[in-house]
Design an enzyme around this catalytic site. Structure first.
Site, PDB file in Angstrom:
ATOM      1  N   ASP A 462     -11.535  61.846  38.428  1.00  0.00           N
ATOM      2  CA  ASP A 462     -12.241  61.535  37.534  1.00  0.00           C
ATOM      3  C   ASP A 462     -13.033  60.562  37.756  1.00  0.00           C
ATOM      4  O   ASP A 462     -14.205  60.567  37.220  1.00  0.00           O
ATOM      5  CB  ASP A 462     -11.583  61.024  35.898  1.00  0.00           C
ATOM      6  CG  ASP A 462     -10.602  60.064  36.245  1.00  0.00           C
ATOM      7  OD1 ASP A 462      -9.969  59.721  37.465  1.00  0.00           O
ATOM      8  OD2 ASP A 462     -10.302  59.049  35.135  1.00  0.00           O
ATOM      9  N   GLU A 468      -7.067  54.455  37.588  1.00  0.00           N
ATOM     10  CA  GLU A 468      -7.026  55.767  37.263  1.00  0.00           C
ATOM     11  C   GLU A 468      -7.123  56.764  38.412  1.00  0.00           C
ATOM     12  O   GLU A 468      -6.137  57.119  38.991  1.00  0.00           O
ATOM     13  CB  GLU A 468      -7.937  56.206  36.072  1.00  0.00           C
ATOM     14  CG  GLU A 468      -7.690  57.351  35.389  1.00  0.00           C
ATOM     15  CD  GLU A 468      -8.463  57.474  34.045  1.00  0.00           C
ATOM     16  OE1 GLU A 468      -8.337  58.423  33.174  1.00  0.00           O
ATOM     17  OE2 GLU A 468      -9.088  56.414  33.574  1.00  0.00           O
ATOM     18  N   GLU A 738     -19.854  58.054  32.978  1.00  0.00           N
ATOM     19  CA  GLU A 738     -18.706  58.841  31.968  1.00  0.00           C
ATOM     20  C   GLU A 738     -19.309  58.790  30.675  1.00  0.00           C
ATOM     21  O   GLU A 738     -18.918  59.841  29.906  1.00  0.00           O
ATOM     22  CB  GLU A 738     -17.504  57.799  32.116  1.00  0.00           C
ATOM     23  CG  GLU A 738     -16.461  58.394  31.162  1.00  0.00           C
ATOM     24  CD  GLU A 738     -15.328  57.475  31.380  1.00  0.00           C
ATOM     25  OE1 GLU A 738     -14.096  57.841  31.071  1.00  0.00           O
ATOM     26  OE2 GLU A 738     -15.184  56.291  31.484  1.00  0.00           O
TER      27      GLU A 738
END
Length: 874
Positions: A462, A468, A738
């Site tokens: 991502d 993450e 994002e």
């Protein structure tokens, strides 16, 4: 008598004929050039025809496979135009053996090519071929910093070496050397998989690293994903606590004898300069620490059943960036700007006394005041510490970490010199190129490509910067088609889809992230649909039928899972992400364009069922075609009953609601124009801004252009105020954000909790730019660009657009211009394909059916924004 002029003419004619003759090149085995570990025991071969002759097709081929100089299999002359994924059909190949192959073809003028230059491949090891032992460090580890262990083995080669292949994997990540020379160019190997279910190993030709006499092998390991910190929940030791190595090297001597060097009790272990290494937090390298005291290793009895050969491109170094500026911030800190947000690390040289240090901290943006900013990295420290030995000029670069950054804050007692940022990502070949007359759109394409680069690090992550960096399934499925334009991602996704199938829950639910680090968090619409969307997308893009066959059980299990959760064919329960991160007005807690999450789920239920039907048809599974076609009819009826008014208004009345209903063919024919009109009106009500999130954005311009609103699609593309694609470009972004408003117009930030400036999902507009703006498309009934469709739809005051795509057959190119009232277009079609070329004219298109070659077209200029464009057959 033949005079000199005649001889000159004949020689020129022979030269032209020779030059125009078809050549065969770019040989690939399982999509790779000379791979060292082919898993498929009946490997598939691909090649391209290289010729200047127009209208050239292949009518036959002959393929031969050899072991050494001995022919093993010859296909004979096969009357076929197939030049991709031609399967081996000889006697059984032996694991670990190296084979060469070559091919020649006949064209449609009955001329035979010369034999190609041979290519080679090596078949992967069978489980029974492994003789090596798993070994772990034999010393007591520092359980806090966990310095990288080093494993060493010395041996003598008293005979002349003909060839040598090393097979390596580990628990953790590794890099190795033989006689001080690096083994291969891979980083973060063996890559990110569920280590328990699928552990990749790599094969390297190390012949040139060995020498007669004494040889020394060293392997250094890092925690990586195996025992390193993963996820924002800061979990360590997900797969295990102790790093381990598996190493096997097969040496063949010129006299025909063989020797196998394996990891076993005879190896030694220690620690060295890498004092600390975590993917999120960074690395500490202390050049004062030498590998001096060596300890015995511990032999452990781990399973070999999970070992699989690497069949996709490895993570390697790519572009390097020199500083574009060295900034002294308002806080007085030194910050280097490399000009590009990237994934990778910084390397440099430095001189100083022993104990001097350099500290590099990484961030994507500067704050409003111009200071270094890394709060959006959350708990990821992204800090590399380098400590000097004091022995002259020293070179530093990290080994087992990577960062997402554009800016680097520098501190410490000495200054680095010759500093460069190095991009690190999977080595998928670049295939696409797009450019147009609008510089902001060109920057958008640049940003799309770089977000893909930065997030294709063995898996589709991502983001590359914060705590993450996980394989979110929703992001991957929305972007997969754009990814296939920019780079050859056939093997990349084939590998990751195997990870997906391995991690799929017993009930068929697909995890939110793959590899699955989140337990039972699974089964959300638009995310889990990666199981159906990506296999079909890859099949369409490359003509790779095997990926459908391999993934079909996973595809079917996912659709069956949804069905098990429905009542009266309506999926209206369970957790859903919905249209993630759709438009949110400042100061509101609810999205002002909130689409009902169960409406989204029902749309994706229909979509996945349709894709399963498509796959079943392709694979000849007629019973499943019938079964799921009946199910799809009921799904559509349930959607219409629950969410659509008799006059065509869709519940939620959002852009995403209309987009998904139209894209997935959920409306009766008479209501489609009404829904498209409602969509266009909604966009107009937002002053031609999009309000879609992760799931709606991808299809937005496609639906508009498919339903007669190409002008609205261009208005959205060219919009440069929030929310829009070009707003981040206007804010000097070099990657996709994002959030639409990750940085506000006043340069303040959205929430630090979730605000990545390098997320590819919204970059899914890229495929529309290639396919509609430039006009490169395929006939969907003939996958892999065997039959090409060129149909640009100019608009948005663009005066030119050009794009190219390297397909399995060769380069497809389009270059159109509008100048002084005239439209011109140059098109390139590769050999062994055909094309439909739609030439824009004032009242529509003229269709040309052509073979391979280069073509030039001219017509009167047109804006091509009339909704009633037609095709004239000529």
């Amino acid at each position: 008598m033949i005079n000199r002029l005649s001889l000159l003419f004949i020689s020129q004619l022979l030269f032209v004929q020779l030059f125009a003759q078809v050549k065969v090149d770019q040989l690939l085995t399982e999509n790779l050039k000379n791979p060292e570990s082919v898993e498929n025991t009946t490997p598939r071969f691909s090649w391209k025809l290289n010729t200047t002759q127009a209208n050239t097709t292949q009518t036959a081929y002959e393929l031969t496979v050899l072991q050494g100089n001995t022919p093993l299999w010859n296909s004979g002359k096969v009357n076929s135009d197939q030049s991709i994924f031609v399967p081996y059909a000889g006697t059984a190949l032996q694991s670990g053996n190296k084979y060469t192959w070559k091919v020649r073809v006949w064209d449609n003028k009955q001329k035979a090519s010369a034999w190609s230059t041979p290519a080679y491949f090596r078949l992967a090891l069978a489980k029974s071929d492994w003789k090596a032992k798993w070994i772990e460090p034999g010393y007591e580890e520092d359980t806090i910093l966990r310095p990288s262990p080093i494993f060493k083995k010395s041996f003598r080669a008293d005979k002349k070496i003909a060839s040598a292949v090393a097979y390596i994997t580990c628990h953790g990540v590794y890099e190795g050397s033989i006689n001080g020379k690096r083994i291969g160019d891979a980083y973060l190997a063996p890559g990110f998989t569920d280590y328990v279910k699928r552990l990749q190993y790599q094969a390297y030709d190390v012949t040139n690293l060995l020498q007669n006499g004494d040889n020394n092998i060293e392997l250094t390991l890092g925690s990586g994903w195996y025992r390193g910190i993963v996820g924002w929940w800061n979990q360590a030791n997900h797969y295990g606590k102790t790093l381990a190595l598996l190493y096997q090297m097969e040496i063949t001597y010129t006299d025909g004898t063989k020797e196998t060097i394996i990891s076993d009790k005879n190896w030694k272990s220690t620690t060295g300069k890498i004092a600390y290494s975590e993917i999120y937090n960074g690395e500490t390298i202390d050049n004062r620490k030498e590998s001096s005291t060596w300890h015995p290793v511990k032999v452990v009895n781990y399973s070999f059943d999970n070992l699989v050969p690497t069949t996709s491109e490895l993570v390697t170094k790519h572009e390097t960036f020199k500083p574009v500026a060295v900034i002294t911030t308002p806080k007085g800190e030194t910050v280097i700007d490399f000009g590009q947000n990237l994934s990778g690390f910084v390397h440099f040289k430095a001189s100083g006394k022993a104990g001097d240090s350099i500290i590099l901290e990484h961030g994507e943006v500067l704050d409003k005041a111009g200071n270094f900013y890394n709060a959006n990295l959350r708990t990821a420290a992204a800090k590399d510490v380098f400590i000097l030995s004091g022995k002259g000029e020293e070179y530093f670069e990290p080994h087992f970490t990577y960062h997402g950054f554009r800016y680097v804050r520098v501190s410490g007692s000495v200054k680095p010199v010759q500093t460069e940022a190095v991009a690190l990502y999977s080595n998928c070949p670049l295939t696409g190129d797009f450019e147009c007359s609008n510089p902001m759109i060109n920057q958008l394409q640049h940003n799309i490509l770089w977000s893909q680069n930065d997030n294709f690090v063995d898996i589709p992550t991502d983001c590359p910067q914060r705590d993450e960096r996980l394989g979110w399934t929703g992001d991957a499925q929305t972007f997969s088609k754009t990814a296939a334009f920019n780079r050859n991602v056939n093997n990349f996704f084939a590998k990751w889809l195997k990870d997906l199938a391995a991690d799929q829950l017993p009930n068929g639910a697909v995890p939110f992230v793959v590899p699955n680090l989140m337990g039972d968090a699974a089964g959300a619409a638009g995310w889990a649909d990666a199981a159906t969307v990506i296999p079909w997308t890859i099949y369409q893009a490359y003509g790779d039928k095997k990926i459908l066959a391999d993934q079909y059980p996973s595809m079917k299990a996912w659709v069956d899972f949804i069905q098990s959760r429905t009542h009266n064919d309506l999926w209206d329960n369970g957790f859903q992400f919905g249209d993630w991160l759709s438009y949110r007005a400042d100061g509101l807690t609810e999205n002002t364009a909130n689409t009902d999450s169960y409406l989204v789920a029902q749309c994706y239920y229909a979509y996945s069922t349709q894709l399963l039907i498509n796959a079943a048809k392709t694979l000849g599974k007629q019973e499943d075609v019938d079964k799921y076609s009946a199910l799809l009819k009921r799904i559509k009826e349930a959607f219409f009953t629950e969410y659509v008014t008799p006059k065509g208004r869709i519940m939620s009345n959002t852009q995403t609601a209309y987009v998904l209903a139209l894209q997935f063919d959920l409306l009766p024919e008479n209501l489609r124009p009404i829904a498209a009109k409602n969509l266009a009106a909604n966009i107009a009500s937002y002053k031609y801004h999009l309000t879609t999130g992760f799931l709606g954005t991808y299809f937005l311009t496609n639906v508009l252009s498919n339903h007669g609103y190409i002008d609205v699609a261009y208005k959205l593309l060219l919009q440069d105020t929030y929310p829009s694609w070009l707003y981040p470009v206007k804010m000097n972004a070099t990657t996709i954000w994002e959030r639409w408003d990750g940085m506000r117009p006043d340069s303040t930030f959205q929430t630090t909790d979730m605000n990545s400036f390098n997320h590819y999902s919204y970059g899914a507009i890229g495929e529309w730019m290639y396919r509609v703006v430039a006009g490169i498309d395929m006939d969907p009934s003939v996958p892999g660009y065997k039959k090409i469709r060129i149909k640009p739809q100019p608009g948005g005051n663009l005066s030119y657009a050009k794009a190219s795509l390297e397909t399995g057959y060769g380069k497809v190119g389009v270059d159109w211009k509008i100048n002084d009232g005239k439209f011109t277009m140059d098109v390139e079609i590769p050999a062994n394909t055909t094309a439909e070329i739609f030439v824009p004219v004032n009242d529509g298109y003229e269709k040309k059916n052509v073979g391979s070659g280069k073509y030039h077209y001219e017509s009167a200029s047109t804006t091509l924004q009339n909704k009633s464009l037609t095709v004239k057959e000529k």
